[in-house]
Design an enzyme around this catalytic site. Structure first.
Site, mmCIF file in Angstrom:
data_model
loop_
_atom_site.group_PDB
_atom_site.id
_atom_site.type_symbol
_atom_site.label_atom_id
_atom_site.label_comp_id
_atom_site.label_asym_id
_atom_site.label_seq_id
_atom_site.Cartn_x
_atom_site.Cartn_y
_atom_site.Cartn_z
ATOM 1 N N HIS A 1 84.866 -0.985 14.667
ATOM 2 C CA HIS A 1 84.954 -0.516 13.284
ATOM 3 C C HIS A 1 85.751 -1.549 12.491
ATOM 4 C CE1 HIS A 1 85.847 1.945 9.812
ATOM 5 N NE2 HIS A 1 85.063 2.897 10.271
ATOM 6 N N ARG B 1 78.578 -1.826 9.840
ATOM 7 C CA ARG B 1 79.859 -2.145 10.490
ATOM 8 C C ARG B 1 79.828 -3.440 11.288
ATOM 9 N NH1 ARG B 1 81.353 4.045 12.258
ATOM 10 N NH2 ARG B 1 81.846 4.656 10.126
ATOM 11 N N ALA C 1 79.073 17.855 20.338
ATOM 12 C CA ALA C 1 77.780 17.917 21.036
ATOM 13 C C ALA C 1 77.757 19.096 22.015
ATOM 14 C CB ALA C 1 77.512 16.603 21.762
ATOM 15 N N GLY C 2 78.800 19.220 22.829
ATOM 16 C CA GLY C 2 78.833 20.296 23.813
ATOM 17 C C GLY C 2 78.891 21.669 23.158
ATOM 18 N N GLU D 1 85.611 4.684 6.896
ATOM 19 C CA GLU D 1 84.708 3.976 5.996
ATOM 20 C C GLU D 1 84.590 4.700 4.651
ATOM 21 O OE1 GLU D 1 81.344 2.214 8.033
ATOM 22 O OE2 GLU D 1 80.065 3.111 6.504
ATOM 23 N N GLY E 1 82.366 19.172 28.268
ATOM 24 C CA GLY E 1 82.735 18.607 26.967
ATOM 25 C C GLY E 1 82.695 19.674 25.889
ATOM 26 N N ARG F 1 75.408 1.451 15.082
ATOM 27 C CA ARG F 1 75.323 2.775 14.457
ATOM 28 C C ARG F 1 75.785 2.711 13.009
ATOM 29 N NH1 ARG F 1 79.128 6.990 13.391
ATOM 30 N NH2 ARG F 1 80.850 6.059 14.548
ATOM 31 N N GLN G 1 80.597 -0.630 19.316
ATOM 32 C CA GLN G 1 80.885 -0.759 17.882
ATOM 33 C C GLN G 1 82.373 -1.023 17.644
ATOM 34 O OE1 GLN G 1 80.411 2.589 14.731
ATOM 35 N NE2 GLN G 1 78.917 1.005 14.263
ATOM 36 N N ASP H 1 84.384 9.065 31.182
ATOM 37 C CA ASP H 1 84.228 9.743 32.483
ATOM 38 C C ASP H 1 82.765 10.088 32.789
ATOM 39 O OD1 ASP H 1 86.960 9.714 32.647
ATOM 40 O OD2 ASP H 1 87.217 11.847 32.193
ATOM 41 N N SER I 1 76.867 9.643 13.593
ATOM 42 C CA SER I 1 77.233 10.091 14.939
ATOM 43 C C SER I 1 77.501 11.599 14.974
ATOM 44 C CB SER I 1 78.458 9.339 15.428
ATOM 45 O OG SER I 1 78.947 9.970 16.574
ATOM 46 N N LEU I 2 78.255 12.086 13.990
ATOM 47 C CA LEU I 2 78.434 13.542 13.923
ATOM 48 C C LEU I 2 77.058 14.183 13.816
ATOM 49 C CD1 LEU I 2 81.497 14.001 11.507
ATOM 50 C CD2 LEU I 2 81.456 13.973 13.999
ATOM 51 N N LEU J 1 92.061 4.658 12.999
ATOM 52 C CA LEU J 1 90.990 4.447 12.042
ATOM 53 C C LEU J 1 91.410 4.680 10.591
ATOM 54 C CD1 LEU J 1 87.940 3.850 12.125
ATOM 55 C CD2 LEU J 1 87.609 6.267 11.676
ATOM 56 N N GLU K 1 78.068 11.356 22.105
ATOM 57 C CA GLU K 1 78.395 9.933 22.257
ATOM 58 C C GLU K 1 78.179 9.428 23.683
ATOM 59 O OE1 GLU K 1 81.955 8.718 20.231
ATOM 60 O OE2 GLU K 1 81.947 6.755 21.231
ATOM 61 N N GLY L 1 83.488 18.971 22.619
ATOM 62 C CA GLY L 1 83.405 18.352 21.299
ATOM 63 C C GLY L 1 82.199 18.883 20.545
ATOM 64 N N HIS M 1 85.491 1.263 18.561
ATOM 65 C CA HIS M 1 85.336 2.558 17.905
ATOM 66 C C HIS M 1 84.288 3.458 18.542
ATOM 67 C CE1 HIS M 1 85.423 5.428 14.639
ATOM 68 N NE2 HIS M 1 84.164 5.204 14.315
HETATM 69 C C1 LIG Z 1 88.864 8.394 14.529
HETATM 70 C C2 LIG Z 1 87.371 8.618 14.535
HETATM 71 C C3 LIG Z 1 86.719 8.966 13.365
HETATM 72 C C4 LIG Z 1 85.344 9.187 13.366
HETATM 73 N N1 LIG Z 1 84.732 9.526 12.192
HETATM 74 C C5 LIG Z 1 83.396 9.779 12.200
HETATM 75 C C6 LIG Z 1 82.740 10.201 11.011
HETATM 76 O O1 LIG Z 1 83.349 10.407 9.964
HETATM 77 N N2 LIG Z 1 81.399 10.420 11.060
HETATM 78 C C7 LIG Z 1 80.674 10.251 12.205
HETATM 79 O O2 LIG Z 1 79.459 10.473 12.185
HETATM 80 N N3 LIG Z 1 81.282 9.869 13.359
HETATM 81 C C8 LIG Z 1 82.622 9.641 13.375
HETATM 82 N N4 LIG Z 1 83.226 9.260 14.544
HETATM 83 C C9 LIG Z 1 82.462 9.281 15.797
HETATM 84 C C10 LIG Z 1 82.296 10.723 16.265
HETATM 85 O O3 LIG Z 1 83.440 11.466 15.913
HETATM 86 C C11 LIG Z 1 82.108 10.847 17.771
HETATM 87 O O4 LIG Z 1 81.092 9.979 18.198
HETATM 88 C C12 LIG Z 1 81.727 12.271 18.161
HETATM 89 O O5 LIG Z 1 82.620 13.200 17.598
HETATM 90 C C13 LIG Z 1 81.688 12.437 19.671
HETATM 91 O O6 LIG Z 1 81.515 13.800 19.973
HETATM 92 P P1 LIG Z 1 81.150 14.263 21.448
HETATM 93 O O7 LIG Z 1 80.940 15.737 21.371
HETATM 94 O O8 LIG Z 1 80.066 13.430 21.984
HETATM 95 O O9 LIG Z 1 82.462 13.921 22.315
HETATM 96 P P2 LIG Z 1 84.016 14.233 22.092
HETATM 97 O O10 LIG Z 1 84.308 14.916 20.826
HETATM 98 O O11 LIG Z 1 84.726 12.959 22.387
HETATM 99 O O12 LIG Z 1 84.323 15.282 23.249
HETATM 100 C C14 LIG Z 1 84.306 14.928 24.619
HETATM 101 C C15 LIG Z 1 84.643 16.155 25.433
HETATM 102 O O13 LIG Z 1 84.430 15.889 26.810
HETATM 103 C C16 LIG Z 1 85.528 16.344 27.567
HETATM 104 N N5 LIG Z 1 85.584 15.529 28.796
HETATM 105 C C17 LIG Z 1 85.456 14.193 28.921
HETATM 106 N N6 LIG Z 1 85.566 13.826 30.216
HETATM 107 C C18 LIG Z 1 85.751 14.971 30.929
HETATM 108 C C19 LIG Z 1 85.956 15.262 32.306
HETATM 109 N N7 LIG Z 1 85.990 14.313 33.244
HETATM 110 N N8 LIG Z 1 86.134 16.572 32.669
HETATM 111 C C20 LIG Z 1 86.136 17.557 31.728
HETATM 112 N N9 LIG Z 1 85.962 17.323 30.421
HETATM 113 C C21 LIG Z 1 85.767 16.052 30.029
HETATM 114 C C22 LIG Z 1 86.712 16.178 26.639
HETATM 115 O O14 LIG Z 1 87.787 16.999 27.019
HETATM 116 C C23 LIG Z 1 86.081 16.623 25.304
HETATM 117 O O15 LIG Z 1 86.114 18.023 25.197
HETATM 118 C C24 LIG Z 1 84.608 9.041 14.562
HETATM 119 C C25 LIG Z 1 85.262 8.699 15.728
HETATM 120 C C26 LIG Z 1 86.618 8.469 15.713
HETATM 121 C C27 LIG Z 1 87.272 8.049 17.012
#
Ligand SMILES: Cc1cc2nc3c(=O)[nH]c(=O)nc-3n(C[C@H](O)[C@H](O)[C@H](O)COP(=O)(O)OP(=O)(O)OC[C@H]3O[C@@H](n4cnc5c(N)ncnc54)[C@H](O)[C@@H]3O)c2cc1C
Length: 575
Positions: A233, A277, A14-15, A246, A10, A389, A231, A212, A394-395, A243, A378, A12, A348
């Protein structure tokens, strides 16, 4: 066989944040990040409204304890309070660190980071970069991956972790471009795979949010925590579901029903549009159910309500929430300076996930951990959100627990060797799995089955739930599970076979859906986002505990796990 000291799934928030922390702590460690998308296309990039932290730039009365209380109350007292304390105490540090990395936060006139109001927060504490906060943060973090020499495998799909006798040893991954299968061995494996919004038919999530990591953990025999808490939204743009942040309500927008009334007065008079929410989504769904939704011709009885920005004026709209204006304009032709936006709840965020402690170590159950296996973001459930939440937490969770998990990994790998591993059985099993998918001569197409799964979850496990509804949902999922065994693929090639990826994602979505429904069925009370019409009250006596759900071919077993209540006594939750 490929090998790294640490492999993170991942790219994103967190990773990436974990990888940066590991590299900073021990520059000698060899770190890799795998992502099925390009890291910058992770769903984090779409985050809009902001990240909460008590910087006190706007509100000097704020404190980490107030932030912790709001978070725990928002969670309907299901969050683990030790984890919430860490989250809220670390928040100012991680935001200032992001700013030092170069993240372009919006500013006050005196140059300090600006902070806005957000639902369920008692103070203005959400830091933001207009309504493109995720974009601003993820770009800097991914730049830092390159700066620290982290190896990036992008467009590789991870098929499973390798766990032998309670010890994580690596993973198996599939290269989308070439069809190659590789085993990676590592001293530590971390999942940061994001959410599962695609289990529902109307969602704010991207196409890659298919749960996944959760599916793979469940197949490995590990439990999933609090999956009933999904959740919704309040303000998904109707009809597309994308989205509308908020932040729009944080900046002052109103919710109105078909009669033009600001109906939140009936549901949360002290917070109005800035109630949490779960409460706001139920309010909108109730208005629509009771005939006060709006039709496109403006008459009552339709399936959305209005989000009205008009009184905010062009300048505020264009400077604070320009992306939301653009989305409504581009996707449904509404100019929010002059017309209200049509909105309704959209799936959401996943409050539940892979259970971890505050070091990101993955739990085997109420007791014990898998050694060398970590999760954050997440996909994980360290349980800072409990039953619901708060926006902008979450960020924050991704950055705080990405950092803490990275620090724990950097420490733990010092005493771990690269594992002994025979890769052959894993390669053969992966090849066999792909071959079986290609060989299936069933009658169903993937998108048809996926649509049915999404419709089932939205209809039978949405904002309002009951035993009868969920029983129908479980029956439907039983039939869908049969259909998943009878899909057929048009593409049996090895180059860029996206159908194979979709087939594996569908298997994960099914596991996630079954786990959500079983967990929800089992929780005979209403708490946070989980609302049961047959049990409309919270029942602390019987249900103030986490759900651990173990998925297997035979069904889903539920085991309770205690909640950490070290800071605040549970109270009635009113706004
Ligand atoms: C439209 C939207 C707006 C948001 N706005 C806010 C906000 O303003 N403030 C807030 O706090 N939160 C917000 N959130 C929530 C927040 O953005 C997410 O919870 C957070 O960014 C998740 O980050 P993550 O690093 O956990 O995962 P993600 O950013 O979802 O990244 C997941 C990663 O895992 C990889 N991956 C997944 N499965 C596999 C697999 N099988 N093999 C290889 N790679 C894989 C993907 O390629 C990706 O790189 C929002 C969410 C959405 C959808």
């Amino acid at each position: 066989m490929l090998q790294h000291d640490v492999i993170i799934v991942g790219g994103g928030l967190a990773g990436s944040r974990a990888a940066v922390e590991i590299a900073r702590t021990d520059p000698q460690l060899n770190i890799a990040v795998v992502a099925k998308t390009h890291p910058i296309r992770s769903h984090s990039v779409a985050a809009q409204g902001g990240i909460a932290a008590t910087l006190k730039n706007v509100d000097s009365q704020d404190s980490w304890k107030a932030h912790a209380f709001d978070t725990v109350k928002g969670s309907d007292y299901l969050a683990d309070q030790d984890a919430v304390a860490l989250l809220t105490q670390e928040a100012p540090n991680v935001v200032i660190d992001l700013e030092h990395m170069g993240v372009l936060f919006s500013r006050l006139d005196d140059g300090r980071i600006a902070q806005r109001a957000f639902g369920g927060h008692s103070h203005n504490r959400t830091c933001y970069a207009a309504d493109k906060t995720g974009h601003a943060i993820l770009h800097e973090l991914v730049n830092n991956l390159r700066r620290y020499g982290v190896t990036i495998y992008d467009e590789w799909y991870v098929m499973r972790p390798i766990i032998e006798e309670g010890d994580a040893k690596g993973l198996v991954m599939y290269h989308l471009e070439s069809g190659r299968i590789e085993v990676v061995r590592a001293k530590a494996v971390m999942f940061a795979t994001g959410g599962y919004g695609r289990a529902f038919n109307t969602t704010s999530n991207d196409y890659a949010s298919t749960g996944d990591g959760l599916g793979m953990a469940a197949v490995a025999g590990l439990p999933l925590e609090d999956m009933e808490f999904v959740q919704f939204h309040p303000t998904g743009l109707y009809p597309v579901g994308v989205l509308i942040s908020e932040a729009v309500r944080g900046e002052g927008a109103y919710l109105r029903n078909a009669h033009g009334d600001r109906f939140m007065e009936q549901y949360a008079p002290s917070k109005m549009e800035l109630a949490p929410r779960d409460i706001t989504s139920r309010a909108i769904a109730t208005e629509i159910r009771q005939g006060r939704g709006i039709h496109p011709d403006g008459s009552p009885g339709g399936s959305y309500v209005h989000l009205d920005l008009r009184h905010m004026g062009r300048e505020t709209i264009m400077s604070r929430v320009p992306f939301c204006w653009e989305e409504a304009h581009r996707l449904v032709g509404v100019d929010a300076v002059h017309e209200p936006m049509p909105v309704r709840p959209t799936a959401h965020y996943s409050m539940g996930g892979i259970p971890t402690n505050t070091r990101g170590q993955v739990r085997l159950g109420p007791e014990g951990f898998v050694s060398g296996f970590y999760a954050a973001g997440e996909c994980a459930c360290v349980s800072v959100h409990g039953g619901n939440r708060l926006g902008s937490n979450s960020l924050l969770e991704c950055v705080v627990y990405g950092k803490l998990t990275g620090a724990a990994i950097a420490e733990d790998v010092q005493s771990r060797k690269l594992p002994e591993l025979d890769e052959r059985p894993y390669i053969e099993a992966a090849q066999q799995r792909l071959q079986n998918l290609c060989d299936r001569q069933g009658e169903y197409r993937i998108n048809q089955v996926r649509q049915q799964l999404q419709d089932t979850m939205s209809e039978f496990c949405g904002v309002f739930r009951s035993q009868e509804l969920m029983q129908r949902g479980l029956d439907e999922l039983g039939a869908i599970a049969q259909q998943v065994q009878q899909i057929h693929l048009d593409d049996s090639g090895t180059l860029w076979n996206t159908e194979l990826i979709e087939a594996m994602e569908l298997e994960n979505l099914l596991i996630v859906a079954q786990t959500i429904l079983h967990s929800a069925f089992n929780r005979r009370e209403s708490r946070g986002a989980h609302f049961r019409e047959d049990y409309p009250s919270r029942n602390d006596g019987d249900f103030l505990h986490h759900t651990l759900a173990y998925h297997s071919a035979a069904g889903v077993d539920i085991v309770p796990m205690s909640v950490n209540l070290s800071l605040f006594e549970p109270q009635e939750r009113k706004y």
